[in-house]
Design a protein around this motif. Structure first.
Motif, PDB file in Angstrom:
ATOM      1  N   ARG A 228       7.785   2.031   2.947  1.00  0.00           N
ATOM      2  CA  ARG A 228       7.556   3.457   3.210  1.00  0.00           C
ATOM      3  C   ARG A 228       8.873   4.107   3.581  1.00  0.00           C
TER       4      ARG A 228
ATOM      5  N   ALA B 232       0.308   5.195   1.489  1.00  0.00           N
ATOM      6  CA  ALA B 232      -0.622   5.830   2.434  1.00  0.00           C
ATOM      7  C   ALA B 232      -0.283   7.305   2.649  1.00  0.00           C
TER       8      ALA B 232
ATOM      9  N   ARG C 237       0.846  -1.207   0.000  1.00  0.00           N
ATOM     10  CA  ARG C 237       0.000   0.000   0.000  1.00  0.00           C
ATOM     11  C   ARG C 237       0.884   1.262   0.000  1.00  0.00           C
TER      12      ARG C 237
ATOM     13  N   TYR D  27      -1.980   8.630  14.721  1.00  0.00           N
ATOM     14  CA  TYR D  27      -1.527   7.895  13.536  1.00  0.00           C
ATOM     15  C   TYR D  27      -1.148   6.455  13.886  1.00  0.00           C
TER      16      TYR D  27
ATOM     17  N   GLU E 173      -4.528   9.220   4.246  1.00  0.00           N
ATOM     18  CA  GLU E 173      -4.441   9.350   5.703  1.00  0.00           C
ATOM     19  C   GLU E 173      -4.833  10.774   6.127  1.00  0.00           C
TER      20      GLU E 173
ATOM     21  N   SER F  76      -0.480  11.301   3.357  1.00  0.00           N
ATOM     22  CA  SER F  76      -1.277  12.268   4.121  1.00  0.00           C
ATOM     23  C   SER F  76      -1.560  13.435   3.183  1.00  0.00           C
TER      24      SER F  76
HETATM   25  N1  GLU Z   1       0.724   8.972   6.061  1.00  0.00           N
HETATM   26  C1  GLU Z   1       2.118   8.803   6.349  1.00  0.00           C
HETATM   27  C2  GLU Z   1       2.921   9.853   5.627  1.00  0.00           C
HETATM   28  O1  GLU Z   1       2.444  10.393   4.631  1.00  0.00           O
HETATM   29  C3  GLU Z   1       2.646   7.453   5.928  1.00  0.00           C
HETATM   30  C4  GLU Z   1       2.178   6.389   6.810  1.00  0.00           C
HETATM   31  C5  GLU Z   1       2.692   5.013   6.514  1.00  0.00           C
HETATM   32  O2  GLU Z   1       3.145   4.743   5.392  1.00  0.00           O
HETATM   33  O3  GLU Z   1       2.614   4.190   7.420  1.00  0.00           O
HETATM   34  O4  GLU Z   1       4.014  10.143   6.050  1.00  0.00           O
END
Ligand code: GLU
Length: 300
Positions: free
Chosen positions: A196, A10, A8, A178, A44, A12
């Motif tokens: 990530r 994710a 995935r 979070y 997110e 923000s």
């Molecule tokens: N939403 C987070 C960010 O943009 C990433 C979270 C994740 O990948 O666990 O930094």
């Protein structure tokens, strides 16, 4: 399709997709696609003060023009508070979560420093002092020794109580943290592999601790270096990282592939997006990504 791999991205939605966030998008996409797996996108948008109107749609459009196709429906954290409530409730039933009345100032005054700043000294663990009201909800980290093997960064281990401290799951401003949301969502979406930025490496033991308490499986973790500017600052909206040019994404994609240690053979003038992805998926080698938490880039 290898249905046993589910990755995935994710983001923000705090601004448009920039070079720093494109690195996480591309790395997670290539890991998933090179293994015949699925790649999901989750927005997110949990933290209302940080969400920028229109940014989520803008990010999704840019992913599309970059030729990155996601599987399934987009998940939005802003619509999932019931699931976070239920998880918090389960942790309370386990006796692991407690209300905390301390202000930021009180904590800063009495705390020692850990990996990410002040370590909460446990003041409210045994109940609130009389006359105090709960501001936030924290999780008890006593006895939590958590280690894991990151596919790029190697072994990471934390003694949560002294390295991080009892961390907040539900904030004084009534927003779920979070750390809780990400664990609940990854479990519900059946994510097997998390790729990530390494800015989240130190968050991972907290997330594994929550997974263990909630009875969720722990995914495999891959933390890629984050891009920093010459002043060693992570590229972000705050450091005014430029948005990816959605009309002309190829140069940015090539730069990301170079950043990730891949060696794309084509130059921007002679290739197209589909050909670049064919090459990148076939040639992706995670072992070519440098084992470091941050790397300088000129793409700002
Ligand atoms: N939403 C987070 C960010 O943009 C990433 C979270 C994740 O990948 O666990 O930094």
């Amino acid at each position: 399709m290898n249905s046993s791999y589910r990755g995935r991205f994710a983001p923000s939605p705090t601004g448009p997709l920039h070079f720093g966030s494109l690195i996480a998008a591309v790395a997670s996409y290539l890991e998933a696609k090179s293994r015949g797996g699925e790649w999901l996108v989750r927005i997110e948008d949990l933290d209302p003060p940080r969400v920028v109107a229109g940014a989520a749609d803008d990010i999704l459009r840019t992913l599309e023009t970059c030729g990155m196709q996601w599987d399934g429906a987009i998940a939005y954290q802003s619509r999932r508070s019931d699931a976070y409530h239920a998880a918090l409730h389960r942790l309370r039933a386990l006796g692991k979560v407690y209300p905390c009345a301390c202000s930021r100032r009180e904590i800063a005054d009495s705390a020692v420093s850990g990996i990410e700043g002040p370590v909460y000294p446990g003041t409210c663990r045994d109940g609130l002092a009389s006359g105090k009201t709960a501001r936030a909800w924290r999780i008890d980290t006593r006895g939590a020794d958590i280690g894991f093997d990151d596919a790029i960064q190697g072994r990471v281990a934390q003694h949560l109580e002294t390295d991080i401290g009892d961390f907040v799951l539900y904030r004084a401003d009534h927003v779920f943290a979070y750390q809780l949301a990400v664990v609940v969502d990854d479990a519900e979406q059946g994510i097997t592999d998390i790729v990530r930025g390494a800015d989240l490496l130190d968050s991972t033991p907290r997330q594994i601790y929550l997974q263990q308490l909630l009875g969720f499986p722990t995914p495999r973790y891959v933390h890629v270096p984050v891009a920093v500017n010459a002043a060693c600052e992570k590229l972000s909206k705050q450091t005014r990282a430029a948005a990816i040019d959605a009309q002309r994404p190829l140069p940015a994609l090539l730069a990301v592939l170079h950043f990730l240690g891949q060696n794309p053979p084509h130059d921007p003038g002679t290739t197209n997006i589909a050909a670049l992805w064919d090459w990148a998926i076939a040639s992706w080698r995670i072992e070519h990504v440098l084992r470091c938490r941050a790397m300088e880039t000129r793409e700002a």
